[in-house]
Design a protein around this motif. Structure first.
Motif, mmCIF file in Angstrom:
data_model
loop_
_atom_site.group_PDB
_atom_site.id
_atom_site.type_symbol
_atom_site.label_atom_id
_atom_site.label_comp_id
_atom_site.label_asym_id
_atom_site.label_seq_id
_atom_site.Cartn_x
_atom_site.Cartn_y
_atom_site.Cartn_z
ATOM 1 N N SER A 1 0.826 -1.201 0.000
ATOM 2 C CA SER A 1 0.000 0.000 0.000
ATOM 3 C C SER A 1 0.862 1.255 0.000
ATOM 4 C CB SER A 1 -0.904 -0.002 1.235
ATOM 5 O OG SER A 1 -1.577 1.234 1.363
ATOM 6 N N ALA A 2 0.512 2.220 -0.856
ATOM 7 C CA ALA A 2 1.150 3.529 -0.826
ATOM 8 C C ALA A 2 0.468 4.443 0.186
ATOM 9 C CB ALA A 2 1.102 4.169 -2.212
ATOM 10 N N GLU A 3 -0.718 4.046 0.655
ATOM 11 C CA GLU A 3 -1.457 4.828 1.639
ATOM 12 C C GLU A 3 -1.028 4.476 3.059
ATOM 13 O OE1 GLU A 3 -3.549 7.172 0.631
ATOM 14 O OE2 GLU A 3 -3.181 6.630 -1.463
ATOM 15 N N THR A 4 -0.731 3.203 3.286
ATOM 16 C CA THR A 4 -0.368 2.717 4.619
ATOM 17 C C THR A 4 1.005 2.071 4.520
ATOM 18 O OG1 THR A 4 -2.721 2.202 4.925
ATOM 19 C CG2 THR A 4 -1.192 1.451 6.623
ATOM 20 N N LEU A 5 2.055 2.837 4.747
ATOM 21 C CA LEU A 5 3.419 2.337 4.602
ATOM 22 C C LEU A 5 3.769 1.398 5.754
ATOM 23 C CD1 LEU A 5 5.339 5.565 3.485
ATOM 24 C CD2 LEU A 5 4.207 3.826 2.081
ATOM 25 N N PRO A 6 4.812 0.568 5.581
ATOM 26 C CA PRO A 6 5.255 -0.264 6.696
ATOM 27 C C PRO A 6 5.487 0.580 7.948
ATOM 28 C CG PRO A 6 6.382 -0.906 4.693
ATOM 29 C CD PRO A 6 5.600 0.333 4.359
ATOM 30 N N GLU A 7 5.061 0.038 9.077
ATOM 31 C CA GLU A 7 5.134 0.803 10.322
ATOM 32 C C GLU A 7 5.860 -0.011 11.383
ATOM 33 O OE1 GLU A 7 2.169 2.841 13.659
ATOM 34 O OE2 GLU A 7 1.358 2.090 11.769
ATOM 35 N N PHE A 8 6.791 0.648 12.055
ATOM 36 C CA PHE A 8 7.519 0.030 13.164
ATOM 37 C C PHE A 8 6.969 0.579 14.479
ATOM 38 C CE2 PHE A 8 10.357 0.288 9.507
ATOM 39 C CZ PHE A 8 10.786 -1.024 9.394
ATOM 40 N N ASN A 9 6.866 -0.295 15.467
ATOM 41 C CA ASN A 9 6.332 0.132 16.749
ATOM 42 C C ASN A 9 7.126 -0.514 17.876
ATOM 43 O OD1 ASN A 9 4.257 1.461 18.404
ATOM 44 N ND2 ASN A 9 3.673 -0.620 18.939
ATOM 45 N N LEU A 10 7.417 0.275 18.910
ATOM 46 C CA LEU A 10 8.111 -0.227 20.097
ATOM 47 C C LEU A 10 7.222 -0.030 21.312
ATOM 48 C CD1 LEU A 10 11.712 1.241 19.588
ATOM 49 C CD2 LEU A 10 10.895 -1.046 18.990
ATOM 50 N N GLU A 11 7.234 -1.025 22.195
ATOM 51 C CA GLU A 11 6.516 -0.919 23.463
ATOM 52 C C GLU A 11 7.470 -1.245 24.591
ATOM 53 O OE1 GLU A 11 2.952 -3.191 23.592
ATOM 54 O OE2 GLU A 11 2.036 -2.168 21.875
ATOM 55 N N GLY A 12 7.270 -0.571 25.714
ATOM 56 C CA GLY A 12 8.155 -0.770 26.862
ATOM 57 C C GLY A 12 9.297 0.222 26.833
ATOM 58 N N GLY A 13 10.365 -0.102 27.550
ATOM 59 C CA GLY A 13 11.541 0.750 27.569
ATOM 60 C C GLY A 13 11.456 1.931 28.509
ATOM 61 N N ASP A 14 10.477 1.905 29.407
ATOM 62 C CA ASP A 14 10.355 3.024 30.356
ATOM 63 C C ASP A 14 11.598 3.106 31.236
ATOM 64 O OD1 ASP A 14 7.859 3.614 29.382
ATOM 65 O OD2 ASP A 14 6.802 2.439 30.897
ATOM 66 N N ALA A 15 12.022 4.336 31.486
ATOM 67 C CA ALA A 15 13.243 4.576 32.260
ATOM 68 C C ALA A 15 12.933 4.680 33.750
ATOM 69 C CB ALA A 15 13.916 5.851 31.788
ATOM 70 N N THR A 16 13.829 4.106 34.559
ATOM 71 C CA THR A 16 13.763 4.237 36.008
ATOM 72 C C THR A 16 15.109 4.738 36.504
ATOM 73 O OG1 THR A 16 12.175 2.417 36.180
ATOM 74 C CG2 THR A 16 13.355 3.037 38.199
ATOM 75 N N THR A 17 15.104 5.854 37.221
ATOM 76 C CA THR A 17 16.337 6.386 37.791
ATOM 77 C C THR A 17 16.510 5.836 39.203
ATOM 78 O OG1 THR A 17 16.152 8.418 36.495
ATOM 79 C CG2 THR A 17 17.586 8.489 38.429
ATOM 80 N N ARG A 18 17.661 5.250 39.444
ATOM 81 C CA ARG A 18 17.937 4.628 40.741
ATOM 82 C C ARG A 18 18.963 5.472 41.495
ATOM 83 N NH1 ARG A 18 15.262 -0.029 40.611
ATOM 84 N NH2 ARG A 18 14.858 -0.990 38.568
#
Length: 203
Positions: A55-72
């Motif tokens: 599709s030229a209307e809906t291009l390949p899409e990358f998605n990431l979930e998680g990776g939230d940062a915690t400062t210790r």
């Protein structure tokens, strides 16, 4: 870092190539991959096949979930170290190539004797390698993302439209790969990105 005009591109054209999971880039390098190329590679290095019109209307899409940062903190330093939650990644492809070969791939289906493609709504993974290529039609520069190990499954039934081509969607969970080097921290990797220069210099 040098300031250059090169490497700034539009994803005006593109193609996705598929192969068995953990298939290496064929001898000759990534310059063999182009938008109009049907297949790349043979034999022990594996065969990469262009999956056809996307599709030229809906291009390949990358998605990431998680990776939230915690400062210790330590007792003497309230911002001693940052840690990050586990990250998962997906890629979603939308094909407009509604032939039985593409449908059987996207839906992990069986081509029946009458030409139809039968599949179960219970998903089951297909382990595949993906090479996602895009090209700037003004500069002819090419870029790519190489995913040697993904778990593919369909994401929806066909999306119908009378304004745009009918779309068929598949999603891949990005897995770590034994084909790629570990990073400087010793962690397994699962993604490789190629810039425009790689398509000139690969042998």
């Amino acid at each position: 870092m040098a300031f250059e005009d090169r490497g700034v591109g539009l994803a005006a054209l593109g193609a996705v190539f598929i192969a068995d999971a953990e298939s290496a880039i064929p001898t000759g390098g990534v310059k063999q991959f182009d938008v109009g190329t049907a297949t790349v590679g043979e034999g022990s290095t594996g065969r990469w096949t262009n999956i056809g019109h996307l599709s030229a209307e809906t291009l390949p899409e990358f998605n990431l979930e998680g990776g939230d940062a915690t400062t210790r903190a330590t007792w003497s330093n309230p911002q001693f170290r940052t840690t990050y939650d586990q990250v998962t990644g997906t890629v979603t492809l939308n094909s407009v190539q509604g032939d039985r070969q593409t449908l059987s791939l996207f839906f992990n289906g069986k081509i029946d004797t009458d030409g139809g493609v039968a599949f179960s709504l219970q998903k089951s993974e297909q382990k595949k390698a993906l090479f996602i290529l895009w090209k700037d039609s003004n500069t002819n520069e090419r870029f790519a993302v190489y995913l040697p190990n993904t778990s593919l499954s369909f994401n929806s039934l066909p999306t119908l439209s009378n304004d745009n081509f009918v779309e068929y969607q598949v999603q891949g969970n990005i897995l770590t790969s034994s084909s790629l080097p570990k990073d400087d921290n010793g962690r397994a990797t699962g993604v490789k990105i190629y810039d425009a220069e790689a398509f000139d210099d690969s042998e």
